[in-house]
Motif scaffolding. Structure first.
Motif, PDB file in Angstrom:
ATOM      1  N   THR A   4      63.920  53.383  21.014  1.00  0.00           N
ATOM      2  CA  THR A   4      63.488  54.268  22.099  1.00  0.00           C
ATOM      3  C   THR A   4      63.262  55.688  21.588  1.00  0.00           C
ATOM      4  O   THR A   4      62.295  56.338  21.972  1.00  0.00           O
ATOM      5  CB  THR A   4      64.506  54.282  23.259  1.00  0.00           C
ATOM      6  N   VAL A   5      64.131  56.155  20.714  1.00  0.00           N
ATOM      7  CA  VAL A   5      63.969  57.485  20.123  1.00  0.00           C
ATOM      8  C   VAL A   5      62.733  57.510  19.231  1.00  0.00           C
ATOM      9  O   VAL A   5      61.945  58.464  19.256  1.00  0.00           O
ATOM     10  CB  VAL A   5      65.237  57.897  19.341  1.00  0.00           C
ATOM     11  N   PHE A   6      62.559  56.460  18.448  1.00  0.00           N
ATOM     12  CA  PHE A   6      61.375  56.359  17.587  1.00  0.00           C
ATOM     13  C   PHE A   6      60.094  56.496  18.407  1.00  0.00           C
ATOM     14  O   PHE A   6      59.221  57.291  18.082  1.00  0.00           O
ATOM     15  CB  PHE A   6      61.384  55.026  16.830  1.00  0.00           C
ATOM     16  N   TRP A   7      59.995  55.722  19.490  1.00  0.00           N
ATOM     17  CA  TRP A   7      58.768  55.749  20.295  1.00  0.00           C
ATOM     18  C   TRP A   7      58.609  57.067  21.046  1.00  0.00           C
ATOM     19  O   TRP A   7      57.483  57.531  21.253  1.00  0.00           O
ATOM     20  CB  TRP A   7      58.700  54.540  21.234  1.00  0.00           C
ATOM     21  N   GLU A   8      59.716  57.701  21.412  1.00  0.00           N
ATOM     22  CA  GLU A   8      59.630  59.033  22.013  1.00  0.00           C
ATOM     23  C   GLU A   8      59.031  60.019  21.026  1.00  0.00           C
ATOM     24  O   GLU A   8      58.172  60.829  21.386  1.00  0.00           O
ATOM     25  CB  GLU A   8      61.013  59.515  22.459  1.00  0.00           C
ATOM     26  N   ARG A   9      59.480  59.966  19.787  1.00  0.00           N
ATOM     27  CA  ARG A   9      58.954  60.868  18.757  1.00  0.00           C
ATOM     28  C   ARG A   9      57.491  60.566  18.458  1.00  0.00           C
ATOM     29  O   ARG A   9      56.693  61.491  18.268  1.00  0.00           O
ATOM     30  CB  ARG A   9      59.796  60.779  17.495  1.00  0.00           C
ATOM     31  N   MET A  10      57.147  59.297  18.394  1.00  0.00           N
ATOM     32  CA  MET A  10      55.744  58.934  18.179  1.00  0.00           C
ATOM     33  C   MET A  10      54.871  59.492  19.303  1.00  0.00           C
ATOM     34  O   MET A  10      53.809  60.080  19.054  1.00  0.00           O
ATOM     35  CB  MET A  10      55.584  57.414  18.100  1.00  0.00           C
ATOM     36  N   THR A  11      55.325  59.326  20.541  1.00  0.00           N
ATOM     37  CA  THR A  11      54.567  59.811  21.696  1.00  0.00           C
ATOM     38  C   THR A  11      54.507  61.330  21.711  1.00  0.00           C
ATOM     39  O   THR A  11      53.444  61.902  22.001  1.00  0.00           O
ATOM     40  CB  THR A  11      55.195  59.284  23.008  1.00  0.00           C
ATOM     41  N   ASP A  12      55.597  61.988  21.377  1.00  0.00           N
ATOM     42  CA  ASP A  12      55.603  63.451  21.330  1.00  0.00           C
ATOM     43  C   ASP A  12      54.606  63.972  20.298  1.00  0.00           C
ATOM     44  O   ASP A  12      53.924  64.960  20.540  1.00  0.00           O
ATOM     45  CB  ASP A  12      56.997  63.986  20.998  1.00  0.00           C
ATOM     46  N   HIS A  13      54.534  63.296  19.153  1.00  0.00           N
ATOM     47  CA  HIS A  13      53.644  63.786  18.091  1.00  0.00           C
ATOM     48  C   HIS A  13      52.182  63.389  18.319  1.00  0.00           C
ATOM     49  O   HIS A  13      51.292  64.221  18.187  1.00  0.00           O
ATOM     50  CB  HIS A  13      54.098  63.290  16.721  1.00  0.00           C
ATOM     51  N   PHE A  14      51.934  62.133  18.647  1.00  0.00           N
ATOM     52  CA  PHE A  14      50.564  61.634  18.737  1.00  0.00           C
ATOM     53  C   PHE A  14      49.987  61.664  20.147  1.00  0.00           C
ATOM     54  O   PHE A  14      48.778  61.523  20.324  1.00  0.00           O
ATOM     55  CB  PHE A  14      50.479  60.198  18.210  1.00  0.00           C
ATOM     56  N   PRO A  16      50.661  60.247  24.391  1.00  0.00           N
ATOM     57  CA  PRO A  16      50.887  58.926  24.999  1.00  0.00           C
ATOM     58  C   PRO A  16      49.719  57.964  24.836  1.00  0.00           C
ATOM     59  O   PRO A  16      49.912  56.756  24.787  1.00  0.00           O
ATOM     60  CB  PRO A  16      51.140  59.237  26.475  1.00  0.00           C
ATOM     61  N   GLY A  17      48.517  58.471  24.704  1.00  0.00           N
ATOM     62  CA  GLY A  17      47.364  57.596  24.591  1.00  0.00           C
ATOM     63  C   GLY A  17      47.073  57.117  23.181  1.00  0.00           C
ATOM     64  O   GLY A  17      46.377  56.125  22.988  1.00  0.00           O
ATOM     65  N   TYR A  18      47.620  57.818  22.171  1.00  0.00           N
ATOM     66  CA  TYR A  18      47.263  57.491  20.795  1.00  0.00           C
ATOM     67  C   TYR A  18      48.424  56.909  19.985  1.00  0.00           C
ATOM     68  O   TYR A  18      48.200  56.235  18.979  1.00  0.00           O
ATOM     69  CB  TYR A  18      46.705  58.728  20.094  1.00  0.00           C
ATOM     70  N   ALA A  19      49.662  57.132  20.397  1.00  0.00           N
ATOM     71  CA  ALA A  19      50.818  56.695  19.607  1.00  0.00           C
ATOM     72  C   ALA A  19      50.779  55.198  19.317  1.00  0.00           C
ATOM     73  O   ALA A  19      50.948  54.770  18.172  1.00  0.00           O
ATOM     74  CB  ALA A  19      52.119  57.072  20.311  1.00  0.00           C
ATOM     75  N   ASP A  20      50.551  54.394  20.346  1.00  0.00           N
ATOM     76  CA  ASP A  20      50.539  52.944  20.134  1.00  0.00           C
ATOM     77  C   ASP A  20      49.308  52.500  19.355  1.00  0.00           C
ATOM     78  O   ASP A  20      49.390  51.592  18.530  1.00  0.00           O
ATOM     79  CB  ASP A  20      50.621  52.197  21.465  1.00  0.00           C
ATOM     80  N   THR A  21      48.186  53.162  19.591  1.00  0.00           N
ATOM     81  CA  THR A  21      46.971  52.833  18.837  1.00  0.00           C
ATOM     82  C   THR A  21      47.175  53.101  17.356  1.00  0.00           C
ATOM     83  O   THR A  21      46.847  52.268  16.510  1.00  0.00           O
ATOM     84  CB  THR A  21      45.776  53.649  19.364  1.00  0.00           C
ATOM     85  N   PHE A  22      47.744  54.271  17.039  1.00  0.00           N
ATOM     86  CA  PHE A  22      48.040  54.597  15.650  1.00  0.00           C
ATOM     87  C   PHE A  22      48.984  53.550  15.058  1.00  0.00           C
ATOM     88  O   PHE A  22      48.759  53.046  13.961  1.00  0.00           O
ATOM     89  CB  PHE A  22      48.670  55.987  15.552  1.00  0.00           C
ATOM     90  N   ALA A  23      50.045  53.232  15.800  1.00  0.00           N
ATOM     91  CA  ALA A  23      51.057  52.281  15.315  1.00  0.00           C
ATOM     92  C   ALA A  23      50.486  50.887  15.115  1.00  0.00           C
ATOM     93  O   ALA A  23      50.965  50.130  14.281  1.00  0.00           O
ATOM     94  CB  ALA A  23      52.233  52.234  16.296  1.00  0.00           C
ATOM     95  N   HIS A  24      49.475  50.554  15.839  1.00  0.00           N
ATOM     96  CA  HIS A  24      48.866  49.225  15.762  1.00  0.00           C
ATOM     97  C   HIS A  24      47.780  49.148  14.687  1.00  0.00           C
ATOM     98  O   HIS A  24      47.612  48.106  14.055  1.00  0.00           O
ATOM     99  CB  HIS A  24      48.268  48.862  17.123  1.00  0.00           C
ATOM    100  N   ASP A  25      47.067  50.248  14.459  1.00  0.00           N
ATOM    101  CA  ASP A  25      45.866  50.202  13.616  1.00  0.00           C
ATOM    102  C   ASP A  25      45.993  50.836  12.231  1.00  0.00           C
ATOM    103  O   ASP A  25      45.249  50.465  11.332  1.00  0.00           O
ATOM    104  CB  ASP A  25      44.698  50.888  14.337  1.00  0.00           C
TER     105      ASP A  25
END
Length: 64
Positions: A4-14, A16-25
């Motif tokens: 949960t902390v990891f995904w919060e940091r990903m969302t904070d940096h990238f 909400p619209g790009y964090a998962d896309t970056f993580a997937h691609d």
């Protein structure tokens, strides 16, 4: 680090619209030629994955 902390940091940096896309691609050689999702699924620790993301994407120290 909890996921949960990891995904919060990903969302904070990238964002909400790009964090998962970056993580997937985005494939990173530092993760053994894996994406974030693949590395986490392969058992990598979230803290280690976050450190790789920070290094590769030049995340500012204060956001690490």
């Amino acid at each position: 680090m909890r996921l949960t902390v990891f995904w919060e940091r990903m969302t904070d940096h990238f964002g909400p619209g790009y964090a998962d896309t970056f993580a997937h691609d985005h494939v990173m050689s530092e993760l053994g030629g894996r994406t974030v999702h693949e590395a986490l699924d392969a058992g990598w620790d979230a803290k280690d994955v976050w450190q790789v993301v920070c290094t590769v994407m030049n995340v500012p120290r204060e956001q690490r």
